[in-house]
Design a protein around this motif. Structure first.
Motif, PDB file in Angstrom:
ATOM      1  N   GLY A   1      15.840   2.039 -13.660  1.00  0.00           N
ATOM      2  CA  GLY A   1      14.905   2.446 -14.216  1.00  0.00           C
ATOM      3  C   GLY A   1      15.649   3.721 -15.393  1.00  0.00           C
ATOM      4  N   GLU A   2      14.770   3.704 -16.813  1.00  0.00           N
ATOM      5  CA  GLU A   2      14.607   5.111 -17.428  1.00  0.00           C
ATOM      6  C   GLU A   2      14.625   5.851 -17.574  1.00  0.00           C
ATOM      7  OE1 GLU A   2      12.896   3.216 -21.171  1.00  0.00           O
ATOM      8  OE2 GLU A   2      13.799   1.301 -21.172  1.00  0.00           O
TER       9      GLU A   2
ATOM     10  N   VAL B   1      19.292  11.367 -14.339  1.00  0.00           N
ATOM     11  CA  VAL B   1      20.846  11.893 -13.778  1.00  0.00           C
ATOM     12  C   VAL B   1      21.323  12.750 -14.150  1.00  0.00           C
ATOM     13  CG1 VAL B   1      21.074   9.931 -14.464  1.00  0.00           C
ATOM     14  CG2 VAL B   1      21.693  10.309 -12.147  1.00  0.00           C
ATOM     15  N   SER B   2      21.890  13.099 -15.353  1.00  0.00           N
ATOM     16  CA  SER B   2      23.048  13.710 -15.519  1.00  0.00           C
ATOM     17  C   SER B   2      22.325  15.035 -15.099  1.00  0.00           C
ATOM     18  CB  SER B   2      23.698  13.894 -16.915  1.00  0.00           C
ATOM     19  OG  SER B   2      23.426  12.570 -17.506  1.00  0.00           O
TER      20      SER B   2
ATOM     21  N   ASN C   1      21.167  -5.306 -19.717  1.00  0.00           N
ATOM     22  CA  ASN C   1      19.830  -4.208 -20.019  1.00  0.00           C
ATOM     23  C   ASN C   1      18.896  -5.161 -21.137  1.00  0.00           C
ATOM     24  OD1 ASN C   1      20.653  -2.792 -18.384  1.00  0.00           O
ATOM     25  ND2 ASN C   1      21.765  -1.096 -19.853  1.00  0.00           N
ATOM     26  N   ALA C   2      19.302  -5.971 -21.873  1.00  0.00           N
ATOM     27  CA  ALA C   2      18.911  -6.619 -22.948  1.00  0.00           C
ATOM     28  C   ALA C   2      18.080  -6.141 -24.539  1.00  0.00           C
ATOM     29  CB  ALA C   2      17.597  -7.313 -22.565  1.00  0.00           C
TER      30      ALA C   2
ATOM     31  N   TRP D   1      15.669  10.144  -8.189  1.00  0.00           N
ATOM     32  CA  TRP D   1      14.400   9.213  -8.502  1.00  0.00           C
ATOM     33  C   TRP D   1      13.702  11.372  -6.984  1.00  0.00           C
ATOM     34  CZ3 TRP D   1      11.222   8.414  -3.911  1.00  0.00           C
ATOM     35  CH2 TRP D   1      10.333   7.572  -4.038  1.00  0.00           C
ATOM     36  N   ALA D   2      14.738  10.869  -6.380  1.00  0.00           N
ATOM     37  CA  ALA D   2      13.628  12.385  -5.403  1.00  0.00           C
ATOM     38  C   ALA D   2      13.036  13.734  -5.963  1.00  0.00           C
ATOM     39  CB  ALA D   2      14.517  12.370  -3.782  1.00  0.00           C
TER      40      ALA D   2
END
Length: 237
Positions: A101-102, A108-109, A174-175, A53-54
């Protein structure tokens, strides 16, 4: 990196490492196990998500390792270790919802694959673990915890589950459609496999298949395993 933790029950000291792929039950099992022991809980995946996120906030290109590393190093990441009140902040800003979030999930990987980022976060994780080891004790979950982050953990556990069941759990959370979730989990496993070993247990880990067992049964089994490793009955809070 700063942390908060609750006071643990006097009966447990040490480190429990919980590894496994997404959807295997790591987070739920680890939180409940920590609660049963009166121990702290560390979600290392949340730390990587906060770092991601950062990076996204900074505008750094995910293809530029130096820029990604600089963005992570410049950010103050904080995480609590109370299993009943996990909170993650970046520079004092709560990001618990944002890191799930998406956008963060998709990135992230790539951030986790940067060696300097991994080195910095692993060092922070080890500081948290060392601070809790002889006071509250701690349950640590993520990828490569038993093999890399805490190789001297008192108990190493690798949780696994059938691929379809893993996808079903994530789809329910996550529906989203089951097939799409299964494809996404496969993609993440493949991406993470370039850096970690999400589908491989540490050599001295106990593998527990959670496909058909309810969470409470899995936690009870781990408490028995811990008692056996200690050679004595473990008092739970």
């Amino acid at each position: 990196m700063q942390t908060d933790s609750k006071r643990a029950d006097e009966s447990f000291r040490g480190v429990i490492a919980v590894d496994g792929p997404s959807g295997s039950g790591k987070s739920t099992v680890s939180k409940r196990l920590a609660g049963a022991l009166g121990a702290g809980y560390l979600d290392t995946g949340a730390m990587y998500r906060a770092a991601t996120w950062a990076v996204l906030r900074s505008g750094a290109a995910l293809t530029d390792p130096a820029a990604v590393t600089a963005a992570v190093h410049a950010a103050e990441l904080t995480i609590t270790t109370d299993p009943t009140a996990v909170a993650v902040r970046v520079d004092g800003q709560p990001v618990d919802a944002e890191i799930r979030g998406e956008t963060v999930t998709a990135a992230v990987s790539a951030v986790s694959a940067v060696p300097a980022v991994r080195a910095e976060l692993i060092a922070a994780q080890r500081r948290i673990i060392d601070a809790a080891r002889d006071t509250t004790g701690i349950v640590v979950e993520g990828r490569d915890i038993g093999a890399v982050v805490a190789p001297d953990a008192d108990l190493k556990v690798f949780l696994t589950a059938d691929a379809t069941e893993r996808a079903r759990r994530r789809s329910t959370e996550n529906a989203t459609a089951l097939a799409a979730t299964q494809a996404d989990l496969h993609r993440r496993d493949q991406a993470d496999s370039k850096v970690t070993k999400p589908l491989e247990a540490a050599a001295d880990a106990v593998t527990v298949d959670t496909t058909h067992d309810p969470i409470d049964a899995v936690v009870d089994r781990l408490l028995v395993l811990l008692a056996e490793r200690d050679g004595a009955r473990v008092e739970t809070s």
